[in-house]
Design a protein around this motif. Structure first.
Motif, PDB file in Angstrom:
ATOM      1  N   ARG A  72       0.278  -3.663   2.541  1.00  0.00           N
ATOM      2  CA  ARG A  72      -0.124  -3.287   1.483  1.00  0.00           C
ATOM      3  C   ARG A  72      -0.874  -1.717   2.242  1.00  0.00           C
ATOM      4  NH1 ARG A  72      -2.128  -2.312  -3.962  1.00  0.00           N
ATOM      5  NH2 ARG A  72      -0.471  -3.039  -4.496  1.00  0.00           N
ATOM      6  N   LYS A 117       0.807   3.507  -3.459  1.00  0.00           N
ATOM      7  CA  LYS A 117       0.941   2.876  -2.808  1.00  0.00           C
ATOM      8  C   LYS A 117       1.868   2.279  -1.838  1.00  0.00           C
ATOM      9  CE  LYS A 117       1.315  -0.395  -6.728  1.00  0.00           C
ATOM     10  NZ  LYS A 117       0.276  -0.642  -8.162  1.00  0.00           N
ATOM     11  N   VAL A 139       4.712 -11.362  -5.361  1.00  0.00           N
ATOM     12  CA  VAL A 139       4.005 -10.544  -6.525  1.00  0.00           C
ATOM     13  C   VAL A 139       3.925 -11.589  -7.084  1.00  0.00           C
ATOM     14  CG1 VAL A 139       4.015  -8.529  -7.915  1.00  0.00           C
ATOM     15  CG2 VAL A 139       4.565  -8.726  -5.247  1.00  0.00           C
ATOM     16  N   HIS A 168       3.502  -9.877 -13.457  1.00  0.00           N
ATOM     17  CA  HIS A 168       2.304  -9.375 -14.640  1.00  0.00           C
ATOM     18  C   HIS A 168       2.998  -8.179 -15.353  1.00  0.00           C
ATOM     19  CE1 HIS A 168       2.750  -7.409 -10.566  1.00  0.00           C
ATOM     20  NE2 HIS A 168       2.138  -5.680 -10.460  1.00  0.00           N
ATOM     21  N   LEU A 226      12.337  -6.547  -5.602  1.00  0.00           N
ATOM     22  CA  LEU A 226      12.258  -6.709  -7.458  1.00  0.00           C
ATOM     23  C   LEU A 226      12.804  -7.311  -8.049  1.00  0.00           C
ATOM     24  CD1 LEU A 226       9.698  -4.888  -9.099  1.00  0.00           C
ATOM     25  CD2 LEU A 226      11.038  -3.153 -10.010  1.00  0.00           C
ATOM     26  N   LEU A 282       8.624  -1.033  -0.649  1.00  0.00           N
ATOM     27  CA  LEU A 282       8.227  -0.187  -1.711  1.00  0.00           C
ATOM     28  C   LEU A 282       7.287   0.971  -1.280  1.00  0.00           C
ATOM     29  CD1 LEU A 282       9.242  -2.128  -4.399  1.00  0.00           C
ATOM     30  CD2 LEU A 282      10.311  -1.229  -3.082  1.00  0.00           C
ATOM     31  N   ILE A 341       5.440   3.354  -3.842  1.00  0.00           N
ATOM     32  CA  ILE A 341       5.349   3.225  -5.850  1.00  0.00           C
ATOM     33  C   ILE A 341       3.999   3.885  -5.530  1.00  0.00           C
ATOM     34  CG2 ILE A 341       4.453   0.997  -7.455  1.00  0.00           C
ATOM     35  CD1 ILE A 341       4.831  -0.906  -5.253  1.00  0.00           C
ATOM     36  N   PHE A 390      -4.030  -5.905  -4.409  1.00  0.00           N
ATOM     37  CA  PHE A 390      -4.012  -6.529  -5.939  1.00  0.00           C
ATOM     38  C   PHE A 390      -3.830  -8.082  -5.150  1.00  0.00           C
ATOM     39  CE2 PHE A 390       0.355  -6.499  -5.803  1.00  0.00           C
ATOM     40  CZ  PHE A 390       0.435  -7.357  -7.067  1.00  0.00           C
TER      41      PHE A 390
HETATM   42  O1  LIG Z   1       6.714  -4.966  -4.422  1.00  0.00           O
HETATM   43  C1  LIG Z   1       6.634  -5.443  -5.447  1.00  0.00           C
HETATM   44  O2  LIG Z   1       7.727  -6.509  -5.238  1.00  0.00           O
HETATM   45  C2  LIG Z   1       6.235  -5.350  -6.937  1.00  0.00           C
HETATM   46  C3  LIG Z   1       5.245  -4.295  -6.745  1.00  0.00           C
HETATM   47  C4  LIG Z   1       4.078  -5.037  -8.025  1.00  0.00           C
HETATM   48  O3  LIG Z   1       4.743  -5.157  -8.809  1.00  0.00           O
HETATM   49  C5  LIG Z   1       2.990  -3.886  -8.152  1.00  0.00           C
HETATM   50  O4  LIG Z   1       2.292  -3.584  -6.488  1.00  0.00           O
HETATM   51  O5  LIG Z   1       2.464  -3.908  -9.300  1.00  0.00           O
END
Ligand SMILES: O=C(O)CCC(=O)C(=O)O
Length: 293
Positions: free
Chosen positions: A78, A116, A128, A131, A161, A229, A231, A282
């Motif tokens: 992260r 992130k 993950v 959620h 994902l 990813l 994001i 998280f």
């Molecule tokens: O990294 C992932 O596969 C999903 C990312 C995710 O759900 C998040 O960071 O809220």
């Protein structure tokens, strides 16, 4: 609204399923520059055995590694708000085709919330848990989109994902276990969601636009190929946060397309307010230790 970057069919798919994948959201040059920055950060992480800085706006470590992290087998997982510390991440957050796509979906007025990087390096254990993002970042209305840019080719093997089509129109699932904020739905809910989930795969440079209420999660990387990813979370300008930003940034609230809103648009809903994270990411909230714990 008539979409200008998306086709009508793409627009309708997003609102029906709660997500949409679009190829070539960044240029090849941008993709190379993003990945070369990440390579530098992965190299740097080899010299650390616990989450480290430069700190985020709320004083937490910006870089977080999984408990399995070793100098010879890095598990950097992260990077919080990379656009605060990197020009290329800032540029993509502000100006990639993604922002125009988001303006088509929830615009024309669009602002930035936070961003992130989630990395799953080969051999890492990162999961993950299921959620809905809205319960981490509730707003006065749900015109909030999470844009997940694929930095690598993403496959079922490297921990793509998984999303639950249509769940953005269903219930909000609690992220509490009694009085404890777990950042994850209950085991029973997760089993039901997993059974209805579909993989989101794509070539590097593709972006998945996800409605903030869509239920999702992902499994560890079981391959020899990295899965990264980038994001970015964007909202309509008249959607105002009703909880602290879990990842505050000096760029929070900047208008990226259109105009600033004077009025907040309210949608009636009953929302559990999340707890502020105290740790680097998280993943620890969801019960996965960081390096050094
Ligand atoms: O990294 C992932 O596969 C999903 C990312 C995710 O759900 C998040 O960071 O809220």
């Amino acid at each position: 609204m008539v979409p200008s970057t998306l086709t009508r069919a793409q627009f309708d798919t997003f609102w029906k399923n709660g997500y949409l994948t679009v190829a070539d959201a960044v240029t090849p040059a941008q993709l190379t520059a993003l990945n070369s920055e990440i390579e530098t950060w992965v190299e740097e992480s080899r010299g650390h055995n616990m989450p480290y800085g430069p700190p985020t706006l709320d004083g937490r470590p910006r870089f977080d590694m999984g408990a399995e992290h070793r100098a010879d087998k890095p598990a950097l997982r992260r990077i919080n708000n990379p656009s605060d510390i990197s020009d290329v991440f800032l540029d993509v957050m502000r100006d990639a085709a993604t922002v125009d796509i988001v303006a088509d979906l929830i615009g024309p007025d669009v602002k930035f919330h936070h961003c992130k990087i989630n990395l799953k390096l080969p051999g890492s254990d990162t999961t993950v848990a299921y959620h809905q993002d809205f319960l981490f970042t509730p707003h006065t209305n749900s015109d909030v989109v999470t844009a997940l840019l694929m930095l690598d080719d993403v496959t079922e093997q490297n921990g793509c994902l998984r999303v639950v089509p249509g769940s953005h129109e269903g219930p909000l699932y609690s992220l509490f276990d009694g009085s404890r904020f777990t950042g994850a739905v209950s085991r029973e809910d997760e089993a039901c969601l997993l059974a209805r989930s579909v993989p989101v795969t794509g070539k590097a440079g593709s972006v998945c636009l996800m409605h903030t209420r869509l239920a999702h999660g992902s499994a560890p990387n079981a391959s020899d190929h990295s899965r990264g990813l980038y994001i970015c979370v964007y909202s309509a300008a008249d959607a105002f946060p009703i909880a602290h930003n879990p990842m505050p940034s000096p760029n929070e609230g900047i208008i990226l397309r259109g105009e600033k809103a004077r009025n907040a648009r309210l949608t009636e809903a009953n929302i559990e307010i999340p707890e502020q994270p105290k740790s680097a990411s998280f993943f620890t909230v969801q019960g996965q230790d960081s390096a050094g714990d």
